[in-house]
Design a protein around this motif. Structure first.
Motif, PDB file in Angstrom:
ATOM      1  N   GLY A  20      45.741  64.893  12.235  1.00 14.29           N
ATOM      2  CA  GLY A  20      45.224  65.879  13.176  1.00 14.29           C
ATOM      3  C   GLY A  20      46.275  66.869  13.623  1.00 14.29           C
ATOM      4  O   GLY A  20      45.993  68.056  13.807  1.00 14.29           O
ATOM      5  N   CYS A  21      47.506  66.391  13.791  1.00 19.81           N
ATOM      6  CA  CYS A  21      48.602  67.262  14.201  1.00 19.81           C
ATOM      7  C   CYS A  21      48.829  68.380  13.191  1.00 19.81           C
ATOM      8  O   CYS A  21      49.013  69.544  13.559  1.00 19.81           O
ATOM      9  CB  CYS A  21      49.867  66.444  14.377  1.00 19.81           C
ATOM     10  SG  CYS A  21      51.332  67.409  14.842  1.00 19.81           S
ATOM     11  N   ALA A  24      46.106  70.939  13.519  1.00 14.02           N
ATOM     12  CA  ALA A  24      46.276  71.717  14.741  1.00 14.02           C
ATOM     13  C   ALA A  24      47.423  72.708  14.589  1.00 14.02           C
ATOM     14  O   ALA A  24      47.328  73.867  15.032  1.00 14.02           O
ATOM     15  CB  ALA A  24      46.537  70.778  15.917  1.00 14.02           C
ATOM     16  N   LEU A 232      51.772  72.487  20.880  1.00 13.02           N
ATOM     17  CA  LEU A 232      50.325  72.477  20.712  1.00 13.02           C
ATOM     18  C   LEU A 232      49.569  72.746  22.006  1.00 13.02           C
ATOM     19  O   LEU A 232      48.334  72.808  21.996  1.00 13.02           O
ATOM     20  CB  LEU A 232      49.880  71.137  20.114  1.00 13.02           C
ATOM     21  CG  LEU A 232      50.414  70.824  18.711  1.00 13.02           C
ATOM     22  CD1 LEU A 232      50.017  69.419  18.284  1.00 13.02           C
ATOM     23  CD2 LEU A 232      49.914  71.847  17.703  1.00 13.02           C
ATOM     24  N   LEU A 286      44.766  65.360  21.131  1.00 13.40           N
ATOM     25  CA  LEU A 286      44.245  66.103  19.981  1.00 13.40           C
ATOM     26  C   LEU A 286      42.729  66.178  20.027  1.00 13.40           C
ATOM     27  O   LEU A 286      42.128  67.239  19.813  1.00 13.40           O
ATOM     28  CB  LEU A 286      44.675  65.423  18.674  1.00 13.40           C
ATOM     29  CG  LEU A 286      46.014  65.805  18.053  1.00 13.40           C
ATOM     30  CD1 LEU A 286      46.289  64.938  16.840  1.00 13.40           C
ATOM     31  CD2 LEU A 286      46.045  67.276  17.664  1.00 13.40           C
ATOM     32  N   ARG A 290      40.829  69.835  20.925  1.00  7.86           N
ATOM     33  CA  ARG A 290      40.214  70.475  19.754  1.00  7.86           C
ATOM     34  C   ARG A 290      38.822  69.889  19.514  1.00  7.86           C
ATOM     35  O   ARG A 290      38.560  68.729  19.817  1.00  7.86           O
ATOM     36  CB  ARG A 290      41.060  70.234  18.485  1.00  7.86           C
ATOM     37  CG  ARG A 290      42.481  70.756  18.520  1.00  7.86           C
ATOM     38  CD  ARG A 290      42.530  72.272  18.441  1.00  7.86           C
ATOM     39  NE  ARG A 290      43.850  72.775  18.112  1.00  7.86           N
ATOM     40  CZ  ARG A 290      44.876  72.867  18.956  1.00  7.86           C
ATOM     41  NH1 ARG A 290      44.743  72.443  20.195  1.00  7.86           N
ATOM     42  NH2 ARG A 290      46.032  73.379  18.579  1.00  7.86           N
TER      43      ARG A 290
END
Length: 299
Positions: A20-21, A24, A232, A286, A290
């Protein structure tokens, strides 16, 4: 040997956090978890399982002497069963990644390095006589594994290989790599009265100096994750929560350094708990910052 209830949660939050990082970081407003993510996690999990099987064979003779109660040395698990499990796991990953096209190559690179560790880089005697050398040569496998996850995340977004390497991958590559070093060193640290014929970092370096390894690895992990939190745009409480968890780990290590006895040897448990908690916090942010698409369904 490989308790799922212990390993599966940590593997899951580690994979999803890194996957996921990367999405993103690429600017995706929506995190996509579809077939590629399933292939990636099965391969990621399979790599961990394969390494466990490799270790069973590498340590077979030693375990017969020092750990005869374990399933493989006492005959509860047969060598043929482990070979079948390993071959089946690698073959399944091979088929799945072949279906995804170019992902086959980072998958093969990951397993090629793993195979080199199994063969002790064809310098078995040298490695067996130097635990520190084994640490230096074996730990980079984690970078190959994380590079594979990065490839999967990119593939899920773009459907093909990147045209060039991206410098922004460096932070997550190492943030999700250092905990492996922390765990690997923490499990081979003992108080003087706990030492046996089994070679540990504490028997080679002394318990105080050995405890610095997991301390530094986890501090680096927390520092890199905190930097990613800022990049982020996560909630500020996440930054401080990760920092506090890391300080708790430091406290456990320092307590053992000041008084290295069995009662204070909680470094491995602290490493596993802190790594799992900070990855879970990161993953929570996360998923809340998102939108998430799971097999076409918006969550």
């Amino acid at each position: 040997m490989f308790p799922l209830e212990k390993h599966l949660p940590l593997l899951l939050v580690s994979f999803l956090g890194l996957y996921g990082c990367l999405q993103a970081q690429a600017g995706a407003a929506t995190l996509a978890f579809g077939p590629a993510a399933v292939v990636g996690f099965l391969s990621y999990f399979g790599m961990s399982l394969t390494m466990r099987v490799y270790d069973e064979f590498k340590d077979r003779e030693l375990d017969r002497v020092l750990f005869p109660h374990r399933p493989f040395p006492r005959g509860a698990v047969r060598a043929g069963d482990l070979v079948a499990l390993c071959v089946g796991t690698v073959a399944l990953g091979l088929v799945l990644n072949l279906r995804e096209g170019w992902l086959l190559w980072p998958y093969l690179a990951m397993h090629a390095y793993a195979l080199l560790t199994f063969k002790w880089f064809f310098l078995e005697r040298l490695h067996r006589n130097s635990l520190l050398l084994a640490l230096v040569t074996h730990q980079p496998l984690g970078l190959f594994v994380n590079a594979y996850v990065i490839a999967v995340a990119w593939h899920a977004l773009n459907g093909g290989p990147p045209q060039a390497l991206d410098s922004q991958w460096v932070l997550p590559l190492f943030a999700f790599f250092f905990p492996v070093g922390a765990w690997e060193t923490s499990r081979k640290i003992r108080a003087p009265e706990q030492e046996t014929a089994y070679i540990t970092y504490s028997s080679l370096l002394g318990p105080r100096r050995a405890a610095l390894f997991p301390l530094v690895f986890m501090a680096l992990t927390a520092g890199l994750l905190m930097r990613l939190v800022v990049i982020l745009g996560f909630a500020s409480w996440t930054f401080w929560a990760i920092g506090l968890a890391a300080l708790g780990h430091v406290a456990v290590c320092v307590r053992f350094i000041l008084r290295p006895d069995a009662a204070n040897n909680r470094i491995r448990a602290a490493t596993e708990a802190v790594a799992g908690s900070i990855f879970a916090l990161f993953l929570l942010q996360l998923f809340t910052q998102r939108a998430v698409i799971l097999f076409g369904w918006s969550l």
